[in-house]
Scaffold this motif. Structure first.
Motif, PDB file in Angstrom:
ATOM      1  N   THR A  92       0.832  -1.283   0.154  1.00 53.01           N
ATOM      2  CA  THR A  92      -0.078  -0.093  -0.041  1.00 53.01           C
ATOM      3  C   THR A  92       0.674   1.213  -0.157  1.00 53.01           C
ATOM      4  N   ILE A  93       0.158   2.440  -0.518  1.00 50.29           N
ATOM      5  CA  ILE A  93       0.879   3.698  -0.560  1.00 50.29           C
ATOM      6  C   ILE A  93       0.036   4.630   0.123  1.00 50.29           C
ATOM      7  N   ASN A  94       0.538   5.735   0.430  1.00 46.12           N
ATOM      8  CA  ASN A  94      -0.285   7.167   0.877  1.00 46.12           C
ATOM      9  C   ASN A  94      -0.146   7.828  -0.331  1.00 46.12           C
ATOM     10  N   PRO A  95      -1.009   7.937  -1.207  1.00 49.16           N
ATOM     11  CA  PRO A  95      -0.985   8.862  -2.521  1.00 49.16           C
ATOM     12  C   PRO A  95      -1.407  10.276  -2.109  1.00 49.16           C
ATOM     13  N   LEU A  96      -2.039  10.646  -1.164  1.00 45.03           N
ATOM     14  CA  LEU A  96      -2.370  12.101  -0.946  1.00 45.03           C
ATOM     15  C   LEU A  96      -1.369  12.694  -0.504  1.00 45.03           C
ATOM     16  N   SER A  97      -0.637  12.223   0.273  1.00 49.29           N
ATOM     17  CA  SER A  97       0.627  13.084   0.930  1.00 49.29           C
ATOM     18  C   SER A  97       2.087  12.756   0.549  1.00 49.29           C
ATOM     19  N   TYR A  98       2.082  11.557  -0.158  1.00 53.45           N
ATOM     20  CA  TYR A  98       3.263  11.324  -0.726  1.00 53.45           C
ATOM     21  C   TYR A  98       4.186  12.631  -1.562  1.00 53.45           C
ATOM     22  N   ALA A  99       3.554  12.895  -2.475  1.00 53.44           N
ATOM     23  CA  ALA A  99       4.297  13.904  -3.434  1.00 53.44           C
ATOM     24  C   ALA A  99       4.941  15.308  -2.517  1.00 53.44           C
ATOM     25  N   LYS A 100       4.021  15.774  -1.795  1.00 50.20           N
ATOM     26  CA  LYS A 100       4.355  16.677  -0.902  1.00 50.20           C
ATOM     27  C   LYS A 100       5.424  16.766   0.148  1.00 50.20           C
ATOM     28  N   ARG A 101       5.308  15.319   0.730  1.00 55.46           N
ATOM     29  CA  ARG A 101       6.228  14.972   1.813  1.00 55.46           C
ATOM     30  C   ARG A 101       7.829  14.493   1.104  1.00 55.46           C
ATOM     31  N   ASN A 102       7.541  14.023   0.070  1.00 55.87           N
ATOM     32  CA  ASN A 102       8.782  13.644  -0.813  1.00 55.87           C
ATOM     33  C   ASN A 102       9.574  14.895  -1.249  1.00 55.87           C
ATOM     34  N   THR A 103       8.755  16.024  -1.663  1.00 54.15           N
ATOM     35  CA  THR A 103       9.381  17.226  -2.357  1.00 54.15           C
ATOM     36  C   THR A 103      10.013  18.001  -1.047  1.00 54.15           C
ATOM     37  N   ALA A 104       9.300  18.104  -0.250  1.00 55.34           N
ATOM     38  CA  ALA A 104       9.750  19.013   1.087  1.00 55.34           C
ATOM     39  C   ALA A 104      11.069  18.270   1.745  1.00 55.34           C
ATOM     40  N   ASN A 105      11.169  16.788   1.831  1.00 57.47           N
ATOM     41  CA  ASN A 105      12.109  16.219   2.361  1.00 57.47           C
ATOM     42  C   ASN A 105      13.342  16.264   1.393  1.00 57.47           C
ATOM     43  N   GLN A 106      13.067  16.209   0.195  1.00 53.12           N
ATOM     44  CA  GLN A 106      14.087  16.176  -0.990  1.00 53.12           C
ATOM     45  C   GLN A 106      14.762  17.636  -0.674  1.00 53.12           C
ATOM     46  N   ASN A 107      13.789  18.794  -0.839  1.00 50.68           N
ATOM     47  CA  ASN A 107      14.531  20.152  -0.739  1.00 50.68           C
ATOM     48  C   ASN A 107      15.316  20.156   0.522  1.00 50.68           C
ATOM     49  N   ASP A 244      -2.085  11.362   6.989  1.00 54.62           N
ATOM     50  CA  ASP A 244      -1.010  10.485   7.501  1.00 54.62           C
ATOM     51  C   ASP A 244      -1.555   9.033   6.818  1.00 54.62           C
ATOM     52  N   SER A 245      -2.716   8.606   7.317  1.00 50.37           N
ATOM     53  CA  SER A 245      -3.072   7.227   7.378  1.00 50.37           C
ATOM     54  C   SER A 245      -3.829   7.023   5.855  1.00 50.37           C
ATOM     55  N   THR A 246      -4.049   7.970   5.066  1.00 54.08           N
ATOM     56  CA  THR A 246      -4.558   7.444   3.639  1.00 54.08           C
ATOM     57  C   THR A 246      -3.747   6.594   3.029  1.00 54.08           C
ATOM     58  N   GLN A 247      -4.352   5.520   2.703  1.00 51.82           N
ATOM     59  CA  GLN A 247      -3.766   4.472   1.869  1.00 51.82           C
ATOM     60  C   GLN A 247      -4.289   3.986   0.581  1.00 51.82           C
ATOM     61  N   MET A 248      -3.561   3.337  -0.033  1.00 51.14           N
ATOM     62  CA  MET A 248      -4.283   2.641  -1.367  1.00 51.14           C
ATOM     63  C   MET A 248      -3.382   1.439  -1.777  1.00 51.14           C
ATOM     64  N   LYS A 249      -3.931   0.341  -2.252  1.00 50.57           N
ATOM     65  CA  LYS A 249      -3.295  -0.632  -2.573  1.00 50.57           C
ATOM     66  C   LYS A 249      -2.738  -0.724  -4.032  1.00 50.57           C
ATOM     67  N   VAL A 250      -1.522  -1.048  -4.311  1.00 52.07           N
ATOM     68  CA  VAL A 250      -1.048  -0.859  -5.426  1.00 52.07           C
ATOM     69  C   VAL A 250      -0.536  -2.192  -5.810  1.00 52.07           C
ATOM     70  N   GLY A 251      -0.721  -3.422  -5.232  1.00 56.92           N
ATOM     71  CA  GLY A 251      -0.302  -4.740  -5.661  1.00 56.92           C
ATOM     72  C   GLY A 251      -0.015  -5.497  -4.386  1.00 56.92           C
ATOM     73  N   THR A 252       0.418  -6.858  -4.779  1.00 59.37           N
ATOM     74  CA  THR A 252       0.994  -7.874  -3.635  1.00 59.37           C
ATOM     75  C   THR A 252       2.286  -8.520  -4.107  1.00 59.37           C
ATOM     76  N   VAL A 253       3.175  -8.599  -3.170  1.00 56.12           N
ATOM     77  CA  VAL A 253       4.259  -9.539  -3.377  1.00 56.12           C
ATOM     78  C   VAL A 253       3.866 -10.764  -2.828  1.00 56.12           C
ATOM     79  N   LYS A 254       4.118 -11.761  -3.705  1.00 54.38           N
ATOM     80  CA  LYS A 254       4.030 -13.187  -3.195  1.00 54.38           C
ATOM     81  C   LYS A 254       5.377 -13.993  -3.371  1.00 54.38           C
ATOM     82  N   TYR A 255       5.370 -14.855  -2.257  1.00 54.84           N
ATOM     83  CA  TYR A 255       6.772 -15.594  -2.169  1.00 54.84           C
ATOM     84  C   TYR A 255       6.287 -17.166  -2.001  1.00 54.84           C
ATOM     85  N   ASP A 256       6.643 -17.976  -3.288  1.00 52.34           N
ATOM     86  CA  ASP A 256       6.180 -19.268  -3.327  1.00 52.34           C
ATOM     87  C   ASP A 256       7.185 -20.213  -2.434  1.00 52.34           C
TER      88      ASP A 256
END
Length: 287
Positions: A92-107, A244-256
């Motif tokens: 899962t990811i936090n799509p609503l806040s990630y871009a702003k957080r990432n930009t701020a931290n990168q700056n 902070d708690s907004t979540q979106m599922k983007v996929g699944t990692v599987k281990y056989d």
């Protein structure tokens, strides 16, 4: 770390995955960080002991057949229920806040890196300045020695050729000897003076460089302070809006387990990716 279908990097357990499927959700905000917990790492990483220490049912340490210690068929079945054939980890990811957080931290990181780089440049310039000063001191000492030797040789020549009242013959000899003295010492003096001129020029350039870097340091440190405050304000604003708690599922990692293979959204991950995944978890003490 690069992966055929995305990128894995350290998050909570030291691991975050960025699949290709999530790239459209972060067109301008940089790579998305997907968190996998330390417990997930433990489930993903399969311990493979050396052949000489691994337990092998039905044989002893020398490879000779023995009766199995597991006489309860239900125990094996129970173990299968505890550990399924395929482990699945939803990403899962936090799509609503990630871009702003990432930009701020990168700056903030960029501002800090600029300060660090300039600080290194100042230290280098100071070290070069010290070396140049030492070189100039050595050259001045050499010049003083050569001038002293030249004066001594000239005085000795005068004393040995009649002093202040030389005869015509002594004057002739004195002139010849002085020419020899000049040919010996003049090139040395000229060479040292040339080197001194070059070093003095380098010292002037170095001094100007140090002054410029010191001025730049003040500016960069103020920029870092301002950027840091802006970053903290951005992060606080995101938290205040409850993103902070907004979540979106983007996929699944599987281990056989049986095939010892990883997939992401049913697409195979190359062995190099699995090694890097294991290394990332190992840094957090999960092996």
């Amino acid at each position: 770390m690069p992966i055929r279908y995305g990128v894995i990097a350290l998050g909570v357990c030291g691991l975050a995955v960025i699949p290709a499927q999530a790239q459209q959700a972060q067109a301008t905000g940089g790579p998305m960080v997907i968190t996998i917990t330390k417990l997930d790492c433990s489930r993903l990483i399969q311990h493979q002991p050396s052949a000489d220490v691994a337990y092998k049912p039905g044989v002893d340490v020398r490879g000779r057949p023995v009766a199995s210690a597991d006489t309860d068929p239900g125990r094996a079945e129970f173990a299968k229920k505890l550990i399924p054939d395929v482990l699945e980890i939803p990403i899962t990811i936090n799509p609503l806040s990630y871009a702003k957080r990432n930009t701020a931290n990168q700056n903030k990181a960029t501002a800090a890196a600029n300060v660090a780089s300039n600080t290194t440049a100042i230290a280098t310039a100071k070290s070069e300045g010290t070396a140049l000063s030492s070189q100039l001191s050595t050259l001045n000492t050499q010049l003083s020695t050569v001038n002293t030797n030249y004066s001594a040789a000239t005085a000795a020549n005068v004393a040995s050729t009649g002093g202040s009242s030389p005869t015509a013959a002594q004057t002739t000899v004195r002139t010849i000897r002085q020419s020899e003295i000049d040919s010996t010492y003049t090139p040395q003096i000229s060479s040292i003076n040339s080197q001194i001129t070059t070093v003095n020029s380098s010292i002037a350039t170095n001094t100007a460089t140090q002054t410029s870097l010191a001025t730049k340091d003040t500016t960069l440190r103020q920029t870092y302070t301002d950027t840091n405050m802006a970053t903290e304000g951005t992060l606080a604003g995101i938290s205040a809006k409850g993103l902070d708690s907004t979540q979106m599922k983007v996929g699944t990692v599987k281990y056989d387990i049986a095939r010892n293979a990883f997939t992401f959204n049913d697409q195979p991950m190359i062995s190099e990716d699995q090694q890097k995944l294991a290394a990332a978890c190992a840094k957090q003490g999960v092996k």
